[in-house]
Design a protein around this motif. Structure first.
Motif, PDB file in Angstrom:
ATOM      1  N   TRP A 296       0.815  -1.216   0.000  1.00 29.20           N
ATOM      2  CA  TRP A 296       0.000   0.000   0.000  1.00 29.20           C
ATOM      3  C   TRP A 296       0.850   1.268   0.000  1.00 29.20           C
ATOM      4  O   TRP A 296       0.437   2.283  -0.552  1.00 29.20           O
ATOM      5  CB  TRP A 296      -1.001  -0.018   1.154  1.00 29.20           C
ATOM      6  CG  TRP A 296      -2.025  -1.086   0.929  1.00 29.20           C
ATOM      7  CD1 TRP A 296      -2.113  -2.288   1.565  1.00 29.20           C
ATOM      8  CD2 TRP A 296      -3.060  -1.085  -0.060  1.00 29.20           C
ATOM      9  NE1 TRP A 296      -3.150  -3.028   1.038  1.00 29.20           N
ATOM     10  CE2 TRP A 296      -3.761  -2.304   0.036  1.00 29.20           C
ATOM     11  CE3 TRP A 296      -3.474  -0.166  -1.029  1.00 29.20           C
ATOM     12  CZ2 TRP A 296      -4.833  -2.635  -0.782  1.00 29.20           C
ATOM     13  CZ3 TRP A 296      -4.552  -0.489  -1.844  1.00 29.20           C
ATOM     14  CH2 TRP A 296      -5.213  -1.708  -1.711  1.00 29.20           C
TER      15      TRP A 296
ATOM     16  N   ILE B 290      -6.708   3.707  -9.482  1.00 27.61           N
ATOM     17  CA  ILE B 290      -7.060   4.792  -8.558  1.00 27.61           C
ATOM     18  C   ILE B 290      -7.088   6.132  -9.300  1.00 27.61           C
ATOM     19  O   ILE B 290      -8.030   6.915  -9.170  1.00 27.61           O
ATOM     20  CB  ILE B 290      -6.072   4.846  -7.365  1.00 27.61           C
ATOM     21  CG1 ILE B 290      -6.292   3.634  -6.456  1.00 27.61           C
ATOM     22  CG2 ILE B 290      -6.219   6.153  -6.584  1.00 27.61           C
ATOM     23  CD1 ILE B 290      -5.207   3.420  -5.416  1.00 27.61           C
ATOM     24  N   ASN B 291      -6.061   6.387 -10.116  1.00 26.83           N
ATOM     25  CA  ASN B 291      -5.994   7.641 -10.867  1.00 26.83           C
ATOM     26  C   ASN B 291      -7.117   7.746 -11.889  1.00 26.83           C
ATOM     27  O   ASN B 291      -7.663   8.820 -12.108  1.00 26.83           O
ATOM     28  CB  ASN B 291      -4.624   7.784 -11.539  1.00 26.83           C
ATOM     29  CG  ASN B 291      -3.633   8.462 -10.638  1.00 26.83           C
ATOM     30  OD1 ASN B 291      -3.579   9.688 -10.578  1.00 26.83           O
ATOM     31  ND2 ASN B 291      -2.861   7.683  -9.895  1.00 26.83           N
TER      32      ASN B 291
ATOM     33  N   ASN C  91       1.202  -3.238  -8.148  1.00 27.72           N
ATOM     34  CA  ASN C  91       1.044  -1.958  -7.449  1.00 27.72           C
ATOM     35  C   ASN C  91       0.854  -0.812  -8.446  1.00 27.72           C
ATOM     36  O   ASN C  91       0.078   0.115  -8.186  1.00 27.72           O
ATOM     37  CB  ASN C  91       2.244  -1.692  -6.542  1.00 27.72           C
ATOM     38  CG  ASN C  91       2.354  -2.726  -5.436  1.00 27.72           C
ATOM     39  OD1 ASN C  91       1.348  -3.209  -4.936  1.00 27.72           O
ATOM     40  ND2 ASN C  91       3.560  -3.076  -5.063  1.00 27.72           N
TER      41      ASN C  91
ATOM     42  N   ALA D  92      -2.476   1.585  -8.784  1.00 26.04           N
ATOM     43  CA  ALA D  92      -2.324   3.049  -8.797  1.00 26.04           C
ATOM     44  C   ALA D  92      -2.943   3.656 -10.051  1.00 26.04           C
ATOM     45  O   ALA D  92      -3.563   4.726  -9.992  1.00 26.04           O
ATOM     46  CB  ALA D  92      -0.843   3.414  -8.700  1.00 26.04           C
TER      47      ALA D  92
ATOM     48  N   TYR E 278       9.050  -0.578  -9.238  1.00 26.59           N
ATOM     49  CA  TYR E 278       7.933  -1.089  -8.438  1.00 26.59           C
ATOM     50  C   TYR E 278       7.314  -2.339  -9.077  1.00 26.59           C
ATOM     51  O   TYR E 278       7.445  -2.562 -10.283  1.00 26.59           O
ATOM     52  CB  TYR E 278       6.844  -0.019  -8.292  1.00 26.59           C
ATOM     53  CG  TYR E 278       7.318   1.244  -7.605  1.00 26.59           C
ATOM     54  CD1 TYR E 278       7.478   1.287  -6.224  1.00 26.59           C
ATOM     55  CD2 TYR E 278       7.599   2.396  -8.339  1.00 26.59           C
ATOM     56  CE1 TYR E 278       7.907   2.445  -5.585  1.00 26.59           C
ATOM     57  CE2 TYR E 278       8.034   3.554  -7.710  1.00 26.59           C
ATOM     58  CZ  TYR E 278       8.186   3.566  -6.329  1.00 26.59           C
ATOM     59  OH  TYR E 278       8.617   4.713  -5.711  1.00 26.59           O
TER      60      TYR E 278
ATOM     61  N   GLU F 118       3.757   1.561  -1.579  1.00 28.37           N
ATOM     62  CA  GLU F 118       4.149   1.713  -2.993  1.00 28.37           C
ATOM     63  C   GLU F 118       2.988   2.252  -3.814  1.00 28.37           C
ATOM     64  O   GLU F 118       3.164   3.129  -4.649  1.00 28.37           O
ATOM     65  CB  GLU F 118       4.595   0.356  -3.576  1.00 28.37           C
ATOM     66  CG  GLU F 118       6.022   0.009  -3.334  1.00 28.37           C
ATOM     67  CD  GLU F 118       6.480  -1.202  -4.146  1.00 28.37           C
ATOM     68  OE1 GLU F 118       5.777  -1.611  -5.112  1.00 28.37           O
ATOM     69  OE2 GLU F 118       7.552  -1.731  -3.826  1.00 28.37           O
ATOM     70  N   ILE F 119       1.799   1.701  -3.570  1.00 24.35           N
ATOM     71  CA  ILE F 119       0.609   2.137  -4.324  1.00 24.35           C
ATOM     72  C   ILE F 119       0.362   3.626  -4.101  1.00 24.35           C
ATOM     73  O   ILE F 119       0.083   4.361  -5.056  1.00 24.35           O
ATOM     74  CB  ILE F 119      -0.628   1.295  -3.932  1.00 24.35           C
ATOM     75  CG1 ILE F 119      -0.451  -0.132  -4.429  1.00 24.35           C
ATOM     76  CG2 ILE F 119      -1.913   1.914  -4.470  1.00 24.35           C
ATOM     77  CD1 ILE F 119      -1.431  -1.130  -3.858  1.00 24.35           C
ATOM     78  N   PHE F 120       0.481   4.076  -2.846  1.00 28.10           N
ATOM     79  CA  PHE F 120       0.291   5.493  -2.539  1.00 28.10           C
ATOM     80  C   PHE F 120       1.321   6.348  -3.270  1.00 28.10           C
ATOM     81  O   PHE F 120       0.979   7.365  -3.895  1.00 28.10           O
ATOM     82  CB  PHE F 120       0.375   5.728  -1.021  1.00 28.10           C
ATOM     83  CG  PHE F 120       0.200   7.168  -0.643  1.00 28.10           C
ATOM     84  CD1 PHE F 120      -1.054   7.750  -0.639  1.00 28.10           C
ATOM     85  CD2 PHE F 120       1.295   7.956  -0.312  1.00 28.10           C
ATOM     86  CE1 PHE F 120      -1.226   9.090  -0.300  1.00 28.10           C
ATOM     87  CE2 PHE F 120       1.141   9.295   0.024  1.00 28.10           C
ATOM     88  CZ  PHE F 120      -0.124   9.865   0.033  1.00 28.10           C
ATOM     89  N   THR F 121       2.588   5.938  -3.215  1.00 29.35           N
ATOM     90  CA  THR F 121       3.668   6.685  -3.882  1.00 29.35           C
ATOM     91  C   THR F 121       3.440   6.758  -5.386  1.00 29.35           C
ATOM     92  O   THR F 121       3.514   7.840  -5.988  1.00 29.35           O
ATOM     93  CB  THR F 121       5.040   6.017  -3.589  1.00 29.35           C
ATOM     94  OG1 THR F 121       5.220   5.956  -2.177  1.00 29.35           O
ATOM     95  CG2 THR F 121       6.174   6.793  -4.217  1.00 29.35           C
ATOM     96  N   ILE F 122       3.148   5.615  -5.991  1.00 28.17           N
ATOM     97  CA  ILE F 122       2.920   5.564  -7.445  1.00 28.17           C
ATOM     98  C   ILE F 122       1.699   6.406  -7.812  1.00 28.17           C
ATOM     99  O   ILE F 122       1.718   7.134  -8.816  1.00 28.17           O
ATOM    100  CB  ILE F 122       2.737   4.109  -7.924  1.00 28.17           C
ATOM    101  CG1 ILE F 122       3.998   3.290  -7.646  1.00 28.17           C
ATOM    102  CG2 ILE F 122       2.402   4.058  -9.414  1.00 28.17           C
ATOM    103  CD1 ILE F 122       3.786   1.785  -7.713  1.00 28.17           C
ATOM    104  N   SER F 123       0.631   6.309  -6.991  1.00 25.60           N
ATOM    105  CA  SER F 123      -0.584   7.094  -7.257  1.00 25.60           C
ATOM    106  C   SER F 123      -0.287   8.586  -7.264  1.00 25.60           C
ATOM    107  O   SER F 123      -0.770   9.322  -8.131  1.00 25.60           O
ATOM    108  CB  SER F 123      -1.665   6.798  -6.211  1.00 25.60           C
ATOM    109  OG  SER F 123      -2.086   5.473  -6.307  1.00 25.60           O
TER     110      SER F 123
END
Length: 193
Positions: free
Chosen positions: A7, A141-142, A134, A138, A130, A9-14
């Motif tokens: 999560w 999400i975007n 993930n 992301a 990454y 990594e997902i936040f960072t990538i997002s």
């Protein structure tokens, strides 16, 4: 079963993708397209952009190699697209001509506005650092955020008014111009090596 989901990594990538896609900064372009063409096919644009980004995650580098284009050349070309979009925003001129002015979905919204060269180059860079799962999460999400902005562009336009949109358009035009220059500068050296 974790599948490599992280999560953090997902936040960072997002956040990285959100900054590159810059859908909030694209609101003036979206509103302009809606007023020119009458209707934006939000669902179609969002789905096509998601498919393009996820497909590019898996086969982007191979496609570029297949047609003899390296990532640096792709990024420099993307910087020109961003540069001209920024000029439109700052100067209030219209360089982009739509052949079929009844709707806007795939061009220019799905590509190059959402899933443009900057986004593609970023996805290639993220792939090296990454896990793919993930990156996919992301991207999804975007795409949900993008869909929300596309669907509510009329409300956003009414809230900000013509003058507010004009100011935001010019501010984000300058930011987009700076991103284009940075993308160009970071990749043009690679063309001569």
């Amino acid at each position: 079963m974790n599948l490599g989901i992280n999560w953090k990594e997902i936040f960072t990538i997002s956040m990285i993708l959100f900054a590159v896609i810059d859908i909030v900064g694209s609101i003036p372009i979206i509103v302009g397209l809606r007023s020119k063409m009458g209707h934006i096919q939000s669902e179609k644009a969002t789905i096509v952009a998601a498919v393009i980004m996820i497909a590019f995650l898996f086969v982007g580098e191979e496609i570029l190699k297949l047609i003899g284009i390296d990532a640096n050349s792709f990024a420099v070309a993307g910087s020109f697209v961003l540069f001209f979009l920024a000029l439109e925003m700052i100067l209030g001129i219209h360089l982009y001509k739509e052949d079929n002015p009844s709707t806007a979905s795939i061009v220019p919204i799905a590509f190059p506005l959402i899933a443009g060269a900057g986004t593609m180059t970023t996805i290639l860079s993220l792939r090296a650092a990454y896990d793919k799962i993930n990156i996919i999460i992301a991207i999804v999400i975007n795409v949900v955020v993008v869909y929300g902005v596309l669907k509510s562009s009329g409300k956003i336009e009414r809230l900000l008014g013509v003058n507010g949109l004009g100011v935001i358009r010019k501010i984000f035009g300058v930011i987009l111009l700076a991103i284009a220059v940075k993308l160009f500068a970071a990749n043009v050296k690679g063309l001569f090596i």
